[in-house]
Design a protein around this motif. Structure first.
Motif, PDB file in Angstrom:
ATOM      1  N   ARG A 148       0.832  -1.219   0.000  1.00 41.13           N
ATOM      2  CA  ARG A 148       0.000   0.000   0.000  1.00 41.13           C
ATOM      3  C   ARG A 148       0.862   1.263   0.000  1.00 41.13           C
ATOM      4  N   GLU A 149       1.855   1.297   0.897  1.00 36.74           N
ATOM      5  CA  GLU A 149       2.674   2.499   1.039  1.00 36.74           C
ATOM      6  C   GLU A 149       3.539   2.761  -0.197  1.00 36.74           C
ATOM      7  N   ARG A 199       3.048   1.740  -3.306  1.00 34.97           N
ATOM      8  CA  ARG A 199       2.202   2.131  -4.450  1.00 34.97           C
ATOM      9  C   ARG A 199       1.713   3.567  -4.312  1.00 34.97           C
ATOM     10  N   ALA A 200       1.373   3.991  -3.100  1.00 32.89           N
ATOM     11  CA  ALA A 200       0.969   5.383  -2.879  1.00 32.89           C
ATOM     12  C   ALA A 200       2.136   6.324  -3.160  1.00 32.89           C
ATOM     13  N   LYS A 208       2.747   6.697  -6.909  1.00 32.10           N
ATOM     14  CA  LYS A 208       1.784   7.606  -7.554  1.00 32.10           C
ATOM     15  C   LYS A 208       2.182   9.058  -7.323  1.00 32.10           C
ATOM     16  N   LYS A 209       2.605   9.399  -6.098  1.00 34.97           N
ATOM     17  CA  LYS A 209       3.058  10.753  -5.792  1.00 34.97           C
ATOM     18  C   LYS A 209       4.266  11.125  -6.645  1.00 34.97           C
TER      19      LYS A 209
END
Length: 173
Positions: free
Chosen positions: A158-159, A161-162, A165-166
């Motif tokens: 999760r972290e 992939r987030a 994206k940033k």
């Protein structure tokens, strides 16, 4: 990292690869990173929306090590474009390349996550042709994941992939 996982020397390992398969390990893709060209803030390259090999011809270049998967892709892209780079410094880690860029020693091409982490000190733009490196989690094949290992893996996925994206959004402008 992959070799250590294949020998059961580690429980979990994270590695950036250009696509390495090994039957002795289980691999889970965390994210795909994209190559960006990083340069000192205020550099002429900041006027461009994306950077191609021709844009960096003759510039002082800070390179990843000669066995790095991204470095091999960069070399191929520049060779295919007929572009020579002035290789000034070679570093094992993207973070070291970026520190040299921040100090004004030249430009580099690294993954977008590493560049995003240094966004306070360098500017960067997407590099074309698009070059990618997969960031994956490895564990020995045939071993059962622990409850804590599974929770860690899900959190990490999760972290990362987030963060990816940033990094992609910041690198586009």
């Amino acid at each position: 990292m992959i070799e250590r996982a294949s020998r059961s020397q580690i429980d979990l390992g994270i590695a950036a690869t250009a696509r390495v398969e090994n039957p002795a390990v289980t691999r889970r893709l965390l994210t795909v990173t994209h190559a960006v060209c990083a340069f000192p803030k205020g550099h002429a390259l900041a006027a461009l929306r994306q950077i191609s090999p021709k844009d960096i011809a003759g510039m002082n270049f800070i390179s990843l090590g000669n066995m790095d998967g991204l470095r091999l892709q960069i070399d191929q892209a520049c060779d295919e474009a007929g572009v020579g780079r002035t290789l000034r410094i070679e570093c094992t880690l993207a973070s070291a390349c970026l520190e040299f860029v921040a100090s004004g020693a030249g430009i580099t091409i690294v993954d977008d996550i590493s560049a995003w982490a240094m966004r306070h000190a360098v500017a960067f733009r997407p590099f074309v042709p698009e070059l990618q490196v997969e960031l994956s989690l490895y564990r020995p094949w045939g071993t059962l994941p622990t409850v804590i290992g599974t929770a860690f893996t899900e959190h990490l996925v999760r972290e990362i992939r987030a963060l990816s994206k940033k990094a992609l959004v910041v690198g586009q402008g």
